[in-house]
Design a protein around this motif. Structure first.
Motif, mmCIF file in Angstrom:
data_model
loop_
_atom_site.group_PDB
_atom_site.id
_atom_site.type_symbol
_atom_site.label_atom_id
_atom_site.label_comp_id
_atom_site.label_asym_id
_atom_site.label_seq_id
_atom_site.Cartn_x
_atom_site.Cartn_y
_atom_site.Cartn_z
ATOM 1 N N SER A 107 0.830 -1.215 0.000
ATOM 2 C CA SER A 107 0.000 0.000 0.000
ATOM 3 C C SER A 107 0.858 1.256 0.000
ATOM 4 N N THR A 128 -5.195 3.629 -12.860
ATOM 5 C CA THR A 128 -5.776 3.807 -11.527
ATOM 6 C C THR A 128 -4.832 3.256 -10.453
ATOM 7 N N GLU A 129 -5.036 3.746 -9.238
ATOM 8 C CA GLU A 129 -4.211 3.268 -8.133
ATOM 9 C C GLU A 129 -4.472 1.782 -7.852
ATOM 10 N N THR A 130 -5.702 1.340 -8.062
ATOM 11 C CA THR A 130 -6.040 -0.075 -7.857
ATOM 12 C C THR A 130 -5.276 -0.960 -8.844
ATOM 13 N N LYS A 133 -1.676 -1.010 -7.840
ATOM 14 C CA LYS A 133 -1.490 -1.871 -6.670
ATOM 15 C C LYS A 133 -1.430 -3.342 -7.098
ATOM 16 N N ASP A 134 -2.292 -3.741 -8.028
ATOM 17 C CA ASP A 134 -2.289 -5.112 -8.550
ATOM 18 C C ASP A 134 -0.971 -5.420 -9.259
#
Length: 173
Positions: A107, A128-130, A133-134
């Protein structure tokens, strides 16, 4: 002594390396910068024109050369360097080298890198941040077995660079 900084992109290898080198009065070498100077091309250009296999072979060759230095040196590696060939074993088997893993959590790294992604060609396209993160989670899963072999682990989350440098010095001396 050669202090080898490893870790994922955004973990502070370059910025912490600069402060640490100054504080200890060591030379500082960034492996990617060294490769670019020797190859007269950026890492991105080398990947595009000669391919990743060529780059990884050169990376290993230059890593081995730099590990033979006799001067006190901070050696900052690219995030993928320890994960290819037998690079991590070469580092661990270099008598006068100490490996330090600058460990950022998923994170923390994703938040930090999302803000600066435009400057990072590998992740600039991630929207995107998601998704970022993946992407990072997959890399950390693949790379952690190599990073975790480092002799010293320093957690970098929510720490000032100067704090990280102090943690390194305490762990080394």
């Amino acid at each position: 002594m050669i202090i080898v900084l490893i870790g994922y992109m955004g973990s502070g290898k370059s910025s912490v390396g600069k402060i640490l080198a100054k504080k200890l009065n060591y030379n500082l070498i960034d492996l990617d910068d060294f490769i670019e100077a020797k190859e007269h091309a950026t890492v991105s250009e080398i990947f595009k024109t000669k391919g990743e296999i060529y780059f990884r072979k050169k990376e290993t060759e230059y890593l081995k050369t730099l590990l033979q230095l006799k001067e006190n040196t901070i050696l900052s590696l690219g995030g993928g360097t320890p994960c290819y060939g037998n690079n991590m074993d070469v580092i661990l088997n270099t008598e006068h080298a100490t490996s330090i893993y600058l460990k950022g959590s998923l994170s923390f790294l994703s938040k930090k890198l999302f803000k600066k992604k435009a400057k990072r060609p590998l992740i600039a396209h991630i929207e995107t941040e998601t998704l970022l993160k993946d992407f990072i989670a997959k890399h950390l899963f693949e790379r952690s077995q190599f990073y975790n072999k480092a002799q010293i682990h320093i957690v970098t989350d929510h720490k000032e660079k100067s704090e990280i440098v102090e943690d390194i010095i305490l762990a080394l001396f």
